[in-house]
Scaffold this motif. Sequence first.
Motif, PDB file in Angstrom:
ATOM      1  N   ARG A  15       0.857  -1.183   0.000  1.00  0.00           N
ATOM      2  CA  ARG A  15       0.000   0.000   0.000  1.00  0.00           C
ATOM      3  C   ARG A  15       0.890   1.228   0.000  1.00  0.00           C
ATOM      4  O   ARG A  15       1.773   1.354   0.845  1.00  0.00           O
ATOM      5  CB  ARG A  15      -0.915   0.023   1.225  1.00  0.00           C
ATOM      6  N   ILE A  16       0.676   2.123  -0.951  1.00  0.00           N
ATOM      7  CA  ILE A  16       1.388   3.396  -0.980  1.00  0.00           C
ATOM      8  C   ILE A  16       0.398   4.515  -0.694  1.00  0.00           C
ATOM      9  O   ILE A  16      -0.812   4.353  -0.873  1.00  0.00           O
ATOM     10  CB  ILE A  16       2.119   3.628  -2.321  1.00  0.00           C
ATOM     11  N   SER A  17       0.922   5.653  -0.231  1.00  0.00           N
ATOM     12  CA  SER A  17       0.043   6.710   0.235  1.00  0.00           C
ATOM     13  C   SER A  17       0.325   8.057  -0.408  1.00  0.00           C
ATOM     14  O   SER A  17       1.393   8.285  -0.998  1.00  0.00           O
ATOM     15  CB  SER A  17       0.156   6.845   1.760  1.00  0.00           C
ATOM     16  N   CYS A  18      -0.643   8.939  -0.259  1.00  0.00           N
ATOM     17  CA  CYS A  18      -0.611  10.290  -0.844  1.00  0.00           C
ATOM     18  C   CYS A  18      -1.324  11.213   0.135  1.00  0.00           C
ATOM     19  O   CYS A  18      -2.540  11.101   0.310  1.00  0.00           O
ATOM     20  CB  CYS A  18      -1.314  10.243  -2.196  1.00  0.00           C
ATOM     21  N   LYS A  19      -0.571  12.093   0.787  1.00  0.00           N
ATOM     22  CA  LYS A  19      -1.151  12.968   1.800  1.00  0.00           C
ATOM     23  C   LYS A  19      -1.307  14.385   1.276  1.00  0.00           C
ATOM     24  O   LYS A  19      -0.335  14.982   0.788  1.00  0.00           O
ATOM     25  CB  LYS A  19      -0.286  12.988   3.060  1.00  0.00           C
ATOM     26  N   GLY A  20      -2.514  14.901   1.353  1.00  0.00           N
ATOM     27  CA  GLY A  20      -2.786  16.251   0.889  1.00  0.00           C
ATOM     28  C   GLY A  20      -2.678  17.266   2.010  1.00  0.00           C
ATOM     29  O   GLY A  20      -2.949  16.970   3.172  1.00  0.00           O
ATOM     30  N   SER A  21      -2.273  18.474   1.648  1.00  0.00           N
ATOM     31  CA  SER A  21      -2.215  19.572   2.611  1.00  0.00           C
ATOM     32  C   SER A  21      -2.466  20.891   1.888  1.00  0.00           C
ATOM     33  O   SER A  21      -2.297  20.985   0.666  1.00  0.00           O
ATOM     34  CB  SER A  21      -0.858  19.610   3.324  1.00  0.00           C
ATOM     35  N   GLY A  22      -2.862  21.888   2.649  1.00  0.00           N
ATOM     36  CA  GLY A  22      -3.087  23.211   2.079  1.00  0.00           C
ATOM     37  C   GLY A  22      -4.444  23.410   1.446  1.00  0.00           C
ATOM     38  O   GLY A  22      -4.699  24.456   0.837  1.00  0.00           O
ATOM     39  N   TYR A  23      -5.324  22.427   1.563  1.00  0.00           N
ATOM     40  CA  TYR A  23      -6.679  22.549   1.016  1.00  0.00           C
ATOM     41  C   TYR A  23      -7.592  21.568   1.754  1.00  0.00           C
ATOM     42  O   TYR A  23      -7.114  20.709   2.506  1.00  0.00           O
ATOM     43  CB  TYR A  23      -6.686  22.279  -0.485  1.00  0.00           C
ATOM     44  N   ARG A  24      -8.908  21.690   1.505  1.00  0.00           N
ATOM     45  CA  ARG A  24      -9.852  20.770   2.118  1.00  0.00           C
ATOM     46  C   ARG A  24      -9.848  19.459   1.354  1.00  0.00           C
ATOM     47  O   ARG A  24     -10.384  19.372   0.234  1.00  0.00           O
ATOM     48  CB  ARG A  24     -11.250  21.384   2.119  1.00  0.00           C
ATOM     49  N   PHE A  25      -9.236  18.454   1.938  1.00  0.00           N
ATOM     50  CA  PHE A  25      -8.959  17.193   1.255  1.00  0.00           C
ATOM     51  C   PHE A  25     -10.235  16.549   0.718  1.00  0.00           C
ATOM     52  O   PHE A  25     -10.262  16.019  -0.400  1.00  0.00           O
ATOM     53  CB  PHE A  25      -8.248  16.244   2.211  1.00  0.00           C
ATOM     54  N   SER A  26     -11.319  16.580   1.491  1.00  0.00           N
ATOM     55  CA  SER A  26     -12.525  15.855   1.092  1.00  0.00           C
ATOM     56  C   SER A  26     -13.274  16.524  -0.059  1.00  0.00           C
ATOM     57  O   SER A  26     -14.218  15.958  -0.599  1.00  0.00           O
ATOM     58  CB  SER A  26     -13.458  15.677   2.290  1.00  0.00           C
ATOM     59  N   SER A  27     -12.848  17.723  -0.443  1.00  0.00           N
ATOM     60  CA  SER A  27     -13.567  18.464  -1.493  1.00  0.00           C
ATOM     61  C   SER A  27     -13.081  18.159  -2.909  1.00  0.00           C
ATOM     62  O   SER A  27     -13.660  18.646  -3.883  1.00  0.00           O
ATOM     63  CB  SER A  27     -13.457  19.968  -1.237  1.00  0.00           C
ATOM     64  N   TYR A  28     -12.018  17.416  -3.048  1.00  0.00           N
ATOM     65  CA  TYR A  28     -11.430  17.146  -4.364  1.00  0.00           C
ATOM     66  C   TYR A  28     -11.132  15.657  -4.532  1.00  0.00           C
ATOM     67  O   TYR A  28     -10.565  15.031  -3.641  1.00  0.00           O
ATOM     68  CB  TYR A  28     -10.118  17.914  -4.550  1.00  0.00           C
ATOM     69  N   TRP A  29     -11.502  15.127  -5.714  1.00  0.00           N
ATOM     70  CA  TRP A  29     -11.098  13.768  -6.026  1.00  0.00           C
ATOM     71  C   TRP A  29      -9.566  13.669  -6.066  1.00  0.00           C
ATOM     72  O   TRP A  29      -8.875  14.654  -6.344  1.00  0.00           O
ATOM     73  CB  TRP A  29     -11.628  13.347  -7.386  1.00  0.00           C
ATOM     74  N   ILE A  30      -9.088  12.452  -5.834  1.00  0.00           N
ATOM     75  CA  ILE A  30      -7.676  12.135  -6.049  1.00  0.00           C
ATOM     76  C   ILE A  30      -7.600  11.047  -7.126  1.00  0.00           C
ATOM     77  O   ILE A  30      -8.304  10.032  -7.034  1.00  0.00           O
ATOM     78  CB  ILE A  30      -6.996  11.624  -4.762  1.00  0.00           C
TER      79      ILE A  30
END
Lengths: 121, 107
Positions: free
Chosen positions: A19-34
């Motif tokens: 399992r590899i990961s991708c951590k978002g910052s600087g914005y509302r994570f739940s508001s944008y698809w990845i």
Amino acid sequence: EVQLVQSGAEVKKPGESLRISCKGSGYRFSSYWISWVRQMPGKGLEWVGRIDPSDSYTSYSPSFQGHVTISADKSISTAYLQWSSLKASDTAMYYCARVIVAAGINSFDPWGQGTLVTVSS
Amino acid sequence: DIQMTQSPSSLSASVGDRVTITCRASQSISRYLNWYQQKPGKAPKLLIYAASSLQSGVPSRFSGSGSGTDFTLTISSLQPEDFATYYCQQSYSTLYTFGQGTKLEIK
């Protein structure tokens, strides 16, 4: 600053899980698809699939459906790409990217720095 | 799936040249077309979205045009930092697909 930071390079054997990961910052994570994108050595970009972190709805490219699983934990602003049984042909760089909407059209911005997955016996 | 075909696959040009890269979709995608730049060892970067809109921070020498099935990316005057690989991407279908890439090399 909007950023996606991915986990580090991995070396695995065929048949192993990952399992590899991708951590978002600087914005509302739940508001944008990845989205996740594969780039095999010396080759072009291939879209793997995407997730809506708000409800964990996923969509996959037919080429990857059934071989990978995309998930997300919005409480820690992190998306994941996982394999239950790796193959040598999974050796590639994997990028995550935020899916934005501008002029009514989806595009990918920004991208993570990439995670290199090497599968070798 | 919607197939995206770029031409040429590679291109040699000199600093100051005007270059054009073409992308063709297998069906009409209106203006649902994006362009990305990728430099060696780096992640792709969004240049143009919705066929012709310049992403914030991207130099004005980059421009895009087209609609339907045929699209172009133009660099008006090549700079040394522009030598890279360029990809088109359709987002008409959320089963997003990319072109195979165009590698722009120094002549």
